[in-house]
Motif scaffolding. Sequence first.
Motif, mmCIF file in Angstrom:
data_model
loop_
_atom_site.group_PDB
_atom_site.id
_atom_site.type_symbol
_atom_site.label_atom_id
_atom_site.label_comp_id
_atom_site.label_asym_id
_atom_site.label_seq_id
_atom_site.Cartn_x
_atom_site.Cartn_y
_atom_site.Cartn_z
ATOM 1 N N SER A 148 49.309 99.227 44.932
ATOM 2 C CA SER A 148 47.869 99.135 44.396
ATOM 3 C C SER A 148 47.829 99.618 42.881
ATOM 4 O O SER A 148 46.878 99.167 42.258
ATOM 5 C CB SER A 148 46.936 99.922 45.276
ATOM 6 N N VAL A 149 48.967 100.205 42.374
ATOM 7 C CA VAL A 149 48.932 100.751 41.110
ATOM 8 C C VAL A 149 48.920 99.385 40.140
ATOM 9 O O VAL A 149 48.251 99.246 39.317
ATOM 10 C CB VAL A 149 49.854 101.722 40.789
ATOM 11 N N TRP A 150 49.895 98.626 40.529
ATOM 12 C CA TRP A 150 49.928 97.391 39.847
ATOM 13 C C TRP A 150 48.826 96.432 39.603
ATOM 14 O O TRP A 150 48.405 95.712 38.678
ATOM 15 C CB TRP A 150 51.359 96.729 40.326
ATOM 16 N N ASP A 173 65.787 85.976 37.683
ATOM 17 C CA ASP A 173 65.757 87.373 38.200
ATOM 18 C C ASP A 173 64.020 87.429 38.600
ATOM 19 O O ASP A 173 63.734 88.183 39.628
ATOM 20 C CB ASP A 173 65.595 88.211 36.835
ATOM 21 N N LEU A 174 63.036 87.035 37.862
ATOM 22 C CA LEU A 174 61.722 87.171 38.129
ATOM 23 C C LEU A 174 61.243 86.292 39.590
ATOM 24 O O LEU A 174 60.791 86.990 40.406
ATOM 25 C CB LEU A 174 60.791 86.318 37.266
ATOM 26 N N GLU A 218 58.826 91.101 48.126
ATOM 27 C CA GLU A 218 57.691 91.832 47.920
ATOM 28 C C GLU A 218 57.463 92.840 48.922
ATOM 29 O O GLU A 218 56.607 93.856 48.629
ATOM 30 C CB GLU A 218 56.306 90.808 47.821
ATOM 31 N N LYS A 237 58.522 106.485 44.499
ATOM 32 C CA LYS A 237 57.969 105.158 45.277
ATOM 33 C C LYS A 237 56.456 105.185 44.515
ATOM 34 O O LYS A 237 55.872 106.064 44.701
ATOM 35 C CB LYS A 237 57.892 104.970 46.571
ATOM 36 N N VAL A 238 56.341 103.885 44.072
ATOM 37 C CA VAL A 238 54.830 103.562 43.567
ATOM 38 C C VAL A 238 53.949 103.078 44.261
ATOM 39 O O VAL A 238 54.670 101.550 44.734
ATOM 40 C CB VAL A 238 54.855 103.115 42.060
ATOM 41 N N ASP A 239 52.948 103.218 44.519
ATOM 42 C CA ASP A 239 52.012 102.424 45.531
ATOM 43 C C ASP A 239 51.677 101.244 44.866
ATOM 44 O O ASP A 239 51.360 101.050 43.589
ATOM 45 C CB ASP A 239 50.773 103.128 45.693
ATOM 46 N N GLU A 256 62.851 88.583 42.296
ATOM 47 C CA GLU A 256 62.097 89.829 42.491
ATOM 48 C C GLU A 256 60.727 89.400 43.421
ATOM 49 O O GLU A 256 60.578 90.188 44.389
ATOM 50 C CB GLU A 256 61.563 90.534 40.980
#
Lengths: 283, 178
Positions: free
Chosen positions: A25-27, A180-181, A188, A21-23, A184
Amino acid sequence: MKDKDPIVDLFESKLKNAEFKVDPSVWTNIASQIPTVGTVTTGLSVIAKITIATGIITAVVVTSVLLINSKSEKKELKSDKTIEIIQVEKTEDTVVDTPPITNTERTSEAPVGNDQQTEQPIVIDEQENNTPVVLDILEADSFINIDLLVEEKRLIDEYIEIEETILDKEKEVESIVEEDLIAESELEVEKVEVTIPNVFTPNNDGQNDLYNISYTGEMNDVSVVIFNSKGEIVYKTTDPDFNWNGRNMMDEPCPSGGYLLMLTAKDLRGNNIQESRDFQLLR
Amino acid sequence: MNEDILVKKCIEGDNRAQKKLFDLFAPKLFGVCLRYMKDHNLAQDTLQDGFVKIFTKLSDYNGKGSFEGWMRRITVNTCLDQLRKDQKLKVNTPIDDVSFLVKDNHWIEEELTAKDLLKLVESLPDGYRVVFNMFAIEGYSHKEIAEQLNISENTSKSQFSRAKSHLRRKLIELGIER
């Protein structure tokens, strides 16, 4: 060479494609560092390439026609070679198959530009006499001229056709991508995952001296309670970013042994989160 | 989802496509960072740097070979750069530096999860960990590792075998016979 070791196998199979799992905030940080253009009209580059390619083909064809014309007008024997090269290059070489013109005694000048569509009957104008060699070249030239023009038209038609299919395909794929986008971005809200360590050593050695949990996403109404092995509460907090120093409610150091952490919270959608974990306190 | 179209849109700067690419590959590449960086926050920073590199160099990707492999290589290199910067690639770190005690009853009963194994990898000293990751998981050769880390091929080999025996010991401690 790589030996097929069971340990290597185990780690490779489990970890090579493991996902974590990626935080979010990274994005956010990445997005601020890379150039973006919002939504842009896309799908032009492939068409652009074809346009350029067709343009080049057309240019080459036109140039060769002009080149051959100018050369033949100058009656240069050299142009014989150019013709040969062009004949080799053409995939549909009709020049070879074209029946020879019967009128070999006269020079022929094909009506370039006047009669682009006609392929067969060539109007032959009577002109000055020439040497047989030049005559041959000129005949070949006229065929090539017409031939190239027909070829050119065919290429353009083909290009239009290709362009249309590509446009359709692009639209198709693009709409899938778009969907798709969109789908997605609607999803969120991040899933909350709590990681609770299983060992805690509050011995002031600078490592694992404070006990805390890590988590992803956002939690509300957090409640954390730590029990000792007798079931007594030794620590209680509502802060998910707490740091427990290993002391009980009376600020006395807790002895080594098994402890239990219980966490209850709600995620952003209001779903209940419950986690509990037993861990070792070692001094 | 068409990868080529997505890459193309990313190059053009469509931020939704960039987000999508990130969402698709970040979890896996985060796994790579976690294996190399040991520290969770550092791994997160490195993932971030890696992705910025990926996005800025995206137009250099020539379409040959797997796109994921290309991104993975960039990520590994970013990790190595970071470790080099932190001077963490000094060899011969004593194995006793390992401070995190890996002990959990669930592991014996249940299948080992990636997370558990990651913890074991994280417990390795930096030099061992990097070599083990590069050789065993990313599949680099000892020669490549030696060049990348500026160590001798033999050092790479010995670091790898020490890392392996360390992991084996840990696994046996956990009661898993391998």
